[in-house]
Design an enzyme around this catalytic site. Structure first.
Site, PDB file in Angstrom:
ATOM      1  N   ARG A 194      49.487  53.081  43.670  1.00  0.00           N
ATOM      2  CA  ARG A 194      49.624  53.787  42.398  1.00  0.00           C
ATOM      3  C   ARG A 194      50.336  55.127  42.527  1.00  0.00           C
ATOM      4  O   ARG A 194      50.340  55.909  41.579  1.00  0.00           O
ATOM      5  CB  ARG A 194      48.243  53.938  41.745  1.00  0.00           C
ATOM      6  CG  ARG A 194      47.630  52.579  41.462  1.00  0.00           C
ATOM      7  CD  ARG A 194      46.456  52.594  40.530  1.00  0.00           C
ATOM      8  NE  ARG A 194      46.058  51.223  40.251  1.00  0.00           N
ATOM      9  CZ  ARG A 194      44.949  50.624  40.688  1.00  0.00           C
ATOM     10  NH1 ARG A 194      44.098  51.303  41.436  1.00  0.00           N
ATOM     11  NH2 ARG A 194      44.688  49.380  40.397  1.00  0.00           N
TER      12      ARG A 194
ATOM     13  N   GLY B 229      37.161  48.734  47.652  1.00  0.00           N
ATOM     14  CA  GLY B 229      36.326  47.869  48.476  1.00  0.00           C
ATOM     15  C   GLY B 229      34.956  47.555  47.929  1.00  0.00           C
ATOM     16  O   GLY B 229      34.129  46.971  48.624  1.00  0.00           O
ATOM     17  N   GLY B 230      34.671  47.962  46.683  1.00  0.00           N
ATOM     18  CA  GLY B 230      33.354  47.737  46.118  1.00  0.00           C
ATOM     19  C   GLY B 230      32.949  46.280  46.020  1.00  0.00           C
ATOM     20  O   GLY B 230      31.768  45.972  45.871  1.00  0.00           O
TER      21      GLY B 230
ATOM     22  N   THR C 281      44.578  52.110  47.279  1.00  0.00           N
ATOM     23  CA  THR C 281      45.660  51.911  46.314  1.00  0.00           C
ATOM     24  C   THR C 281      45.876  53.140  45.435  1.00  0.00           C
ATOM     25  O   THR C 281      46.918  53.265  44.804  1.00  0.00           O
ATOM     26  CB  THR C 281      45.365  50.706  45.388  1.00  0.00           C
ATOM     27  OG1 THR C 281      44.110  50.901  44.729  1.00  0.00           O
ATOM     28  CG2 THR C 281      45.340  49.403  46.175  1.00  0.00           C
TER      29      THR C 281
ATOM     30  N   TRP D  72      38.378  54.311  42.664  1.00  0.00           N
ATOM     31  CA  TRP D  72      39.680  53.655  42.503  1.00  0.00           C
ATOM     32  C   TRP D  72      40.817  54.595  42.151  1.00  0.00           C
ATOM     33  O   TRP D  72      41.957  54.337  42.498  1.00  0.00           O
ATOM     34  CB  TRP D  72      39.563  52.602  41.406  1.00  0.00           C
ATOM     35  CG  TRP D  72      38.795  51.404  41.827  1.00  0.00           C
ATOM     36  CD1 TRP D  72      37.457  51.170  41.635  1.00  0.00           C
ATOM     37  CD2 TRP D  72      39.290  50.275  42.528  1.00  0.00           C
ATOM     38  NE1 TRP D  72      37.109  49.958  42.173  1.00  0.00           N
ATOM     39  CE2 TRP D  72      38.218  49.385  42.716  1.00  0.00           C
ATOM     40  CE3 TRP D  72      40.556  49.910  43.001  1.00  0.00           C
ATOM     41  CZ2 TRP D  72      38.359  48.174  43.368  1.00  0.00           C
ATOM     42  CZ3 TRP D  72      40.696  48.693  43.640  1.00  0.00           C
ATOM     43  CH2 TRP D  72      39.615  47.841  43.822  1.00  0.00           C
TER      44      TRP D  72
ATOM     45  N   GLU E 159      52.187  49.409  39.829  1.00  0.00           N
ATOM     46  CA  GLU E 159      51.250  50.241  39.078  1.00  0.00           C
ATOM     47  C   GLU E 159      51.508  51.718  39.355  1.00  0.00           C
ATOM     48  O   GLU E 159      50.675  52.563  39.070  1.00  0.00           O
ATOM     49  CB  GLU E 159      49.812  49.846  39.443  1.00  0.00           C
ATOM     50  CG  GLU E 159      49.507  48.390  39.111  1.00  0.00           C
ATOM     51  CD  GLU E 159      48.089  47.948  39.449  1.00  0.00           C
ATOM     52  OE1 GLU E 159      47.344  48.751  40.063  1.00  0.00           O
ATOM     53  OE2 GLU E 159      47.730  46.810  39.117  1.00  0.00           O
TER      54      GLU E 159
ATOM     55  N   ASN F   7      31.781  49.816  40.819  1.00  0.00           N
ATOM     56  CA  ASN F   7      30.593  48.960  40.744  1.00  0.00           C
ATOM     57  C   ASN F   7      29.820  48.888  42.052  1.00  0.00           C
ATOM     58  O   ASN F   7      30.354  49.112  43.130  1.00  0.00           O
ATOM     59  CB  ASN F   7      31.003  47.543  40.342  1.00  0.00           C
ATOM     60  CG  ASN F   7      32.087  46.981  41.250  1.00  0.00           C
ATOM     61  OD1 ASN F   7      33.260  47.227  41.010  1.00  0.00           O
ATOM     62  ND2 ASN F   7      31.708  46.254  42.286  1.00  0.00           N
TER      63      ASN F   7
ATOM     64  N   ASP G  96      29.930  44.299  36.216  1.00  0.00           N
ATOM     65  CA  ASP G  96      31.197  44.881  36.665  1.00  0.00           C
ATOM     66  C   ASP G  96      31.860  45.704  35.568  1.00  0.00           C
ATOM     67  O   ASP G  96      33.072  45.733  35.445  1.00  0.00           O
ATOM     68  CB  ASP G  96      32.154  43.797  37.166  1.00  0.00           C
ATOM     69  CG  ASP G  96      33.236  44.367  38.087  1.00  0.00           C
ATOM     70  OD1 ASP G  96      33.241  45.594  38.307  1.00  0.00           O
ATOM     71  OD2 ASP G  96      34.079  43.607  38.564  1.00  0.00           O
TER      72      ASP G  96
END
Length: 576
Positions: free
Chosen positions: A153, A213-214, A197, A285, A103, A303, A346
């Site tokens: 990423r 980690g959500g 990430t 994220w 990614e 989320n 979500d």
């Protein structure tokens, strides 16, 4: 944030892995990792703050994961354009040592490309020939906890250093010329569900990075570290320790009824107390955007935890599912705009924000920040106040919006993957269009009573399930940010995830999970070129030029989240 394993009934595909200590790859042992040197690198000039500030207009380099601090992913070069893109061909294919989802958005400076892979490998290669200069392999700690694949990423660059977040929740600094580890710092505890990430961003010697980690009951944050030695400068918690109940909103940002039982939530809060902020989730994220003029950092928050079981987290659950602005120098809160209060689907905010000027409701041009939602809307917010100026037409089907999850499973569209997932959008100032990679995955939402399990155990409070009888597909959509109208779209066989690149040559580049990498006319959406890359193209492309020749690079490694075909290559294209 994430969910899905394509064509399986249960869509969540999450990983909690314990790694043994990684063996060194070869020469140049360093504490915390191993670097192998393959060839001598040409002289590499440090990247200055001025270069980072002016990156949006630089056709030679690609210095930010999303092109600039404004994150428009717009490349200003025109050598490859509508008239000749059909002649584009690969000039080299670089194979990494890791056959797993990719990614990454490569960084390119002075003809050198820096590539990351899953499990935190970094490569420095010649951006014209693909010759490898060095390879760094991060030595993973004993515990890593992450959802949706062991992805990375990309890196950030500043001076003569690269910065990378790791799956075991560290921030590392590497020497650009040698790949040797200069320092590393622990960002958070992976045993509590934290991981990294995102590609960080660096500005004024501050390295900005959020956290994953959500889905594990963490307390989200964005942190700023000193680029010279890694010491912590400030922390902004995405879950405040008081006031996270918010205003008890009964509608989403578009004005639709969320079907909340506010009286029941208030009763729950009074009996529960307010200490659940410590496990309320709110991961960040994707890379923040930075407004240099106002010294403001903009990011979107994921989320709440647990994802689907809202009964034990009464209130709006601030600042989850929100666009947030904070002060660059102190991390102090400026404003927030919440898209989905008390999210139990979500449908959080994950695609990175973009800084552009837009026409407000009176037709006046104002600074704005835009975001592509998993709801399928592009949201346009006033950059100074956070006030929502407009939201776009829905880019994908919306059915039975905000139907509450049930024990048996309730169908609602969009499914938990979106809309626009983490995939970065691109904005073309010439067309005034923003380009968004969307996915359509009909799902049912199933809720289950679930107490906090502690540590690195997944905490969903139910499940999302794809519906085998219903078709899944993707859509590349072009939205006019001044009107909110969808101007064109291109439907794809598979859900789109990975991100978009726009160029001044009138082109939009996007990849698909079946391996097709395509170029479109930015104004009309007409497909002008495609190439089969052999593995899922689920990463955002970049462009750069060396010695007057323009190149387009993209990673083809597939995607764990949607189970697209894995690979280990970065493909680089140019005109003959």
């Amino acid at each position: 944030m994430h969910s899905s394993r394509n064509a399986l009934p249960v869509v969540f595909f999450w990983l909690t892995l314990a790694f043994a200590s990684g063996a060194a790859l070869g020469a140049d042992e360093v504490q915390g990792g191993a670097t192998t040197t393959s060839a001598s690198m040409p002289p590499l000039q440090p990247v200055t703050q001025q270069q980072l500030d002016s990156a949006a207009g630089n056709a030679s380099d690609w210095l930010h994961a999303n092109g600039s601090y404004g994150q428009t992913r717009f490349y200003p070069g025109t050598q490859i354009n509508r008239t000749n893109v059909s002649k584009l061909r690969p000039v080299f294919i670089f194979q990494t040592a890791v056959n797993e989802s990719m990614e990454t958005a490569p960084i390119v400076t002075h003809g050198v490309m820096f590539i990351t892979t899953s499990f935190n490998h970094v490569y420095a290669v010649d951006a014209v020939t693909g010759k490898e200069f060095w390879h760094y392999k991060h030595k993973m700690g004993p515990i890593t906890t992450f959802c949706c694949g062991p992805n990375n990423r990309g890196v950030a660059i500043s001076g003569d250093r690269l910065f990378m977040g790791t799956l075991d929740a560290k921030l590392v600094a590497l020497d650009t010329k040698t790949g040797k580890l200069l320092w590393e710092t622990q960002i958070a505890d992976p045993e509590q569900g934290y991981s990294e990430t995102m590609a960080p961003t660096v500005i004024d010697d501050k390295v900005l990075i959020g956290t994953n980690g959500g889905e594990y009951g963490i307390r989200g944050f964005v942190k700023a570290f000193d680029a010279s030695d890694g010491h912590l400068l400030w922390t902004f918690y995405t879950i405040p320790d008081s006031g996270q109940e918010g205003t008890w909103a009964t509608t989403d940002a578009t004005g639709r009824d969320l079907k909340r039982n506010i009286a029941a939530e208030k009763q729950q809060l009074s009996s529960k107390g307010g200490d659940f902020y410590k496990t309320l989730g709110g991961g960040v994220w994707m890379t923040p955007a930075v407004d240099r003029k106002t010294r403001t950092v903009y990011f979107v928050v994921g989320n709440p935890s647990p994802d689907l079981y809202g009964a034990i987290r009464p209130g709006d659950n601030l600042y989850t599912d929100s666009l947030v602005a904070v002060d660059l120098d102190s991390g102090k809160y400026k404003w927030h705009s919440q898209y989905v209060p008390h999210d139990v689907w979500d449908l959080d905010a994950v695609s990175p924000p973009i800084l552009v000027d837009v026409r407000d409701k009176d037709g006046k041009m104002v600074p704005a920040v835009i975001h592509g939602g998993k709801t399928g809307h592009v949201y346009v917010n006033d950059r100074a106040t956070g006030k929502l100026i407009r939201f776009s037409q829905a880019m994908i089907p919306q059915e039975d919006m905000w139907t509450l999850p049930t024990e048996a499973g309730a169908r609602m569209l969009p499914g938990a993957n979106g809309g626009v997932e983490w995939s970065p959008m691109a904005f073309d100032p010439q067309t005034r269009l923003v380009y968004a990679a969307n996915l359509h995955q009909p799902m049912t939402y199933q809720v289950a009573d679930a107490a906090y399990p502690g540590g690195s155990k997944l905490w969903l409070g139910g499940a999302f399930k794809t519906i085998p009888s219903e078709q899944q597909w993707g859509k590349l959509s072009a939205v006019n940010i001044d009107t909110g109208k969808v101007v064109w779209d291109f439907k794809t066989e598979q859900p789109l995830i990975g991100g978009v690149l726009a160029t001044a040559g009138g082109l939009v580049f996007n990849g698909e999970g079946n391996g097709l990498f395509r170029a479109f006319d930015a104004s009309t959406g007409k497909k002008l070129w495609e190439f089969q890359c052999g593995a899922g193209v689920n990463a955002p492309a970049v462009s750069y030029s060396v010695n007057g020749k323009q190149y387009v690079a993209v990673a083809a490694g597939g995607n764990t989240q949607l189970d697209f075909k894995r690979g280990n290559t970065v493909l680089v294209f140019a005109l003959p």
